[in-house]
Design a protein around this motif. Sequence first.
Motif, PDB file in Angstrom:
ATOM      1  N   LEU A 261       0.831  -1.199   0.000  1.00 32.01           N
ATOM      2  CA  LEU A 261       0.000   0.000   0.000  1.00 32.01           C
ATOM      3  C   LEU A 261       0.862   1.244   0.000  1.00 32.01           C
ATOM      4  O   LEU A 261       1.943   1.274   0.602  1.00 32.01           O
ATOM      5  CB  LEU A 261      -0.875   0.036   1.262  1.00 32.01           C
ATOM      6  N   ASP A 262       0.362   2.300  -0.618  1.00 32.81           N
ATOM      7  CA  ASP A 262       1.021   3.581  -0.471  1.00 32.81           C
ATOM      8  C   ASP A 262       0.959   3.974   1.005  1.00 32.81           C
ATOM      9  O   ASP A 262      -0.040   3.726   1.679  1.00 32.81           O
ATOM     10  CB  ASP A 262       0.319   4.646  -1.322  1.00 32.81           C
TER      11      ASP A 262
ATOM     12  N   VAL B 166       4.449   5.642  14.365  1.00 33.69           N
ATOM     13  CA  VAL B 166       3.479   4.731  13.740  1.00 33.69           C
ATOM     14  C   VAL B 166       4.177   3.782  12.770  1.00 33.69           C
ATOM     15  O   VAL B 166       3.941   2.568  12.778  1.00 33.69           O
ATOM     16  CB  VAL B 166       2.384   5.550  13.028  1.00 33.69           C
ATOM     17  N   PHE B 167       5.053   4.324  11.946  1.00 31.83           N
ATOM     18  CA  PHE B 167       5.751   3.468  10.984  1.00 31.83           C
ATOM     19  C   PHE B 167       6.811   2.607  11.664  1.00 31.83           C
ATOM     20  O   PHE B 167       7.014   1.454  11.286  1.00 31.83           O
ATOM     21  CB  PHE B 167       6.366   4.316   9.874  1.00 31.83           C
TER      22      PHE B 167
ATOM     23  N   ASP C 272       2.139  -0.098   7.744  1.00 30.66           N
ATOM     24  CA  ASP C 272       2.557   0.067   6.351  1.00 30.66           C
ATOM     25  C   ASP C 272       1.979   1.328   5.731  1.00 30.66           C
ATOM     26  O   ASP C 272       2.512   1.845   4.749  1.00 30.66           O
ATOM     27  CB  ASP C 272       2.102  -1.142   5.532  1.00 30.66           C
ATOM     28  N   SER C 273       0.865   1.794   6.282  1.00 34.07           N
ATOM     29  CA  SER C 273       0.183   2.959   5.740  1.00 34.07           C
ATOM     30  C   SER C 273      -0.502   3.688   6.887  1.00 34.07           C
ATOM     31  O   SER C 273      -0.920   3.067   7.870  1.00 34.07           O
ATOM     32  CB  SER C 273      -0.847   2.528   4.687  1.00 34.07           C
ATOM     33  N   ALA C 274      -0.608   5.017   6.781  1.00 32.20           N
ATOM     34  CA  ALA C 274      -1.242   5.842   7.803  1.00 32.20           C
ATOM     35  C   ALA C 274      -2.435   6.556   7.197  1.00 32.20           C
ATOM     36  O   ALA C 274      -2.299   7.264   6.197  1.00 32.20           O
ATOM     37  CB  ALA C 274      -0.239   6.855   8.366  1.00 32.20           C
TER      38      ALA C 274
ATOM     39  N   GLU D 128       4.832  14.075   1.699  1.00 27.79           N
ATOM     40  CA  GLU D 128       6.286  14.129   1.835  1.00 27.79           C
ATOM     41  C   GLU D 128       6.761  13.306   3.028  1.00 27.79           C
ATOM     42  O   GLU D 128       7.704  12.501   2.911  1.00 27.79           O
ATOM     43  CB  GLU D 128       6.736  15.578   1.978  1.00 27.79           C
ATOM     44  N   ARG D 129       6.094  13.463   4.165  1.00 35.17           N
ATOM     45  CA  ARG D 129       6.536  12.772   5.379  1.00 35.17           C
ATOM     46  C   ARG D 129       6.339  11.263   5.277  1.00 35.17           C
ATOM     47  O   ARG D 129       7.223  10.485   5.645  1.00 35.17           O
ATOM     48  CB  ARG D 129       5.777  13.307   6.598  1.00 35.17           C
ATOM     49  N   THR D 130       5.186  10.821   4.805  1.00 30.35           N
ATOM     50  CA  THR D 130       4.928   9.378   4.747  1.00 30.35           C
ATOM     51  C   THR D 130       5.872   8.683   3.785  1.00 30.35           C
ATOM     52  O   THR D 130       6.445   7.634   4.103  1.00 30.35           O
ATOM     53  CB  THR D 130       3.471   9.082   4.345  1.00 30.35           C
ATOM     54  N   ARG D 131       6.093   9.260   2.632  1.00 31.29           N
ATOM     55  CA  ARG D 131       6.943   8.586   1.645  1.00 31.29           C
ATOM     56  C   ARG D 131       8.411   8.627   2.032  1.00 31.29           C
ATOM     57  O   ARG D 131       9.155   7.691   1.755  1.00 31.29           O
ATOM     58  CB  ARG D 131       6.683   9.183   0.257  1.00 31.29           C
ATOM     59  N   ARG D 132       8.794   9.677   2.727  1.00 30.84           N
ATOM     60  CA  ARG D 132      10.181   9.722   3.201  1.00 30.84           C
ATOM     61  C   ARG D 132      10.393   8.718   4.332  1.00 30.84           C
ATOM     62  O   ARG D 132      11.399   7.992   4.350  1.00 30.84           O
ATOM     63  CB  ARG D 132      10.531  11.134   3.665  1.00 30.84           C
ATOM     64  N   LEU D 133       9.454   8.650   5.259  1.00 27.73           N
ATOM     65  CA  LEU D 133       9.601   7.761   6.411  1.00 27.73           C
ATOM     66  C   LEU D 133       9.539   6.291   6.029  1.00 27.73           C
ATOM     67  O   LEU D 133      10.241   5.460   6.590  1.00 27.73           O
ATOM     68  CB  LEU D 133       8.515   8.073   7.447  1.00 27.73           C
ATOM     69  N   ILE D 134       8.697   5.952   5.086  1.00 28.82           N
ATOM     70  CA  ILE D 134       8.520   4.554   4.708  1.00 28.82           C
ATOM     71  C   ILE D 134       9.517   4.141   3.629  1.00 28.82           C
ATOM     72  O   ILE D 134       9.646   2.965   3.294  1.00 28.82           O
ATOM     73  CB  ILE D 134       7.070   4.273   4.260  1.00 28.82           C
ATOM     74  N   GLY D 135      10.200   5.123   3.049  1.00 28.28           N
ATOM     75  CA  GLY D 135      11.192   4.807   2.031  1.00 28.28           C
ATOM     76  C   GLY D 135      10.591   4.303   0.748  1.00 28.28           C
ATOM     77  O   GLY D 135      11.132   3.408   0.097  1.00 28.28           O
TER      78      GLY D 135
END
Length: 211
Positions: free
Chosen positions: A3-4, A166-167, A172-174, A195-202
């Motif tokens: 998931l994104d 959370v991550f 896997d997704s917030a 920006e934050r979610t994609r940076r944190l989850i790589g």
Amino acid sequence: MKLDPFYLIVDSAAWIRRLVPLGVRLVQLRMKDMDEMSMRREIAEAKTVCERHGCQLILNDYWQLAIELDCDFVHLGQEDLAAADLRNIRAAGIRLGISTHDEAELETALSAVPDYIALGPIYETRLKKMRWAPQGLERISDWKKQAAPLPLVAIGGLDPQRLPGVFAAGADSAAVVTDITLNDDPEGRTREWIERTRRLIGSTSVSPAIQ
């Protein structure tokens, strides 16, 4: 399936039209107290916007409409899950997400063989009164162990400052509703979440929302 990490939840096609073009790849349309004709119009408009921008559309609750109007996902609560025709959902190629709040609900959800599990509320939420206490980060880790390899969505009281925990706990997704829709600058807050979610989850290279 992946998931994104950013899972937006809104209650109208107008919000989808406003926010999806900013780079949202995964959005749930959650509509309440609306007649069927209006609902169909909302879903059709939401689909058009999502298809144009490479975003996956999740329809909450209304699994028959999700099948008929060819949504990417349907998301079901426990009561809706009990009444849903899972065989028809799968035959239509619709992916399935299920809400959980306790061990019994998790067991029920896993027996339905969904495509992802949602856990909430992680923190106290402004959206609605919940009969469950906030789950906390430790519950995310526990749920992830039990649900793996299914993706786990965390929801409830989340904001960008809480995303690292959370991550790190295993989500896997917030998912987010009010932190964006009640914000003074929904577009700016959406960009911050992306920006934050994609940076944190790589996962900045993940496209489209589901692999």
